[in-house]
Design a protein around this motif. Structure first.
Motif, PDB file in Angstrom:
ATOM      1  N   CYS A   1      -0.148   4.509  -1.900  1.00  0.00           N
ATOM      2  CA  CYS A   1      -0.802   5.581  -1.145  1.00  0.00           C
ATOM      3  C   CYS A   1      -0.473   5.443   0.344  1.00  0.00           C
ATOM      4  O   CYS A   1      -0.829   4.448   0.967  1.00  0.00           O
ATOM      5  CB  CYS A   1      -2.298   5.504  -1.374  1.00  0.00           C
ATOM      6  SG  CYS A   1      -3.223   6.772  -0.513  1.00  0.00           S
TER       7      CYS A   1
ATOM      8  N   TYR B   1       0.824  -1.209   0.000  1.00  0.00           N
ATOM      9  CA  TYR B   1       0.000   0.000   0.000  1.00  0.00           C
ATOM     10  C   TYR B   1       0.861   1.264   0.000  1.00  0.00           C
ATOM     11  O   TYR B   1       0.495   2.265  -0.591  1.00  0.00           O
ATOM     12  CB  TYR B   1      -0.925   0.036   1.231  1.00  0.00           C
ATOM     13  CG  TYR B   1      -2.131  -0.835   1.108  1.00  0.00           C
ATOM     14  CD1 TYR B   1      -3.038  -0.669   0.076  1.00  0.00           C
ATOM     15  CD2 TYR B   1      -2.381  -1.832   2.040  1.00  0.00           C
ATOM     16  CE1 TYR B   1      -4.168  -1.473  -0.029  1.00  0.00           C
ATOM     17  CE2 TYR B   1      -3.514  -2.641   1.941  1.00  0.00           C
ATOM     18  CZ  TYR B   1      -4.394  -2.454   0.903  1.00  0.00           C
ATOM     19  OH  TYR B   1      -5.504  -3.234   0.811  1.00  0.00           O
TER      20      TYR B   1
ATOM     21  N   SER C   1      -1.759   7.033   2.885  1.00  0.00           N
ATOM     22  CA  SER C   1      -2.957   6.997   3.724  1.00  0.00           C
ATOM     23  C   SER C   1      -3.594   5.607   3.729  1.00  0.00           C
ATOM     24  O   SER C   1      -4.111   5.159   4.756  1.00  0.00           O
ATOM     25  CB  SER C   1      -3.970   8.049   3.284  1.00  0.00           C
ATOM     26  OG  SER C   1      -4.342   7.841   1.943  1.00  0.00           O
TER      27      SER C   1
END
Length: 92
Positions: free
Chosen positions: A39, A35, A41
């Motif tokens: 990204c 991830y 976040s």
């Protein structure tokens, strides 16, 4: 009542243990890195959700133990009440 409380605790703890093993298995270590490339976040959310679920299972385990303890106390109170209310033969 004593056996029921112990059976519930044993069964629930086993289920929660299996769930935690699956939750904390290898994908937990691998997924955040995947991830992170896409990204930041998403990596943070993923980590937080896994941690929250793990803590939730720990708390549920404590509830199962507490439930058994309360069942044991209820059984003890019931046995004491039964003993105290039993009519005894009076010698005389």
């Amino acid at each position: 009542m004593r056996n029921l409380g112990k059976a519930i605790e044993t069964e629930m703890l086993e289920l929660f243990k299996k769930a935690r093993v699956k939750l904390n298995d290898k994908p937990r270590e691998v997924q955040p890195e995947v991830y992170t490339m896409l990204c930041i976040s998403a990596a943070l959310v993923y980590t937080q959700v896994i941690e929250w679920a793990d803590q939730d299972l720990i708390e549920k385990s404590k509830v199962a133990i507490d439930f058994n303890n309360r069942m044991q106390d209820a059984a003890k109170n019931s046995e004491e009440a039964e003993r105290a209310s039993t009519i005894k033969k009076v010698q005389g």
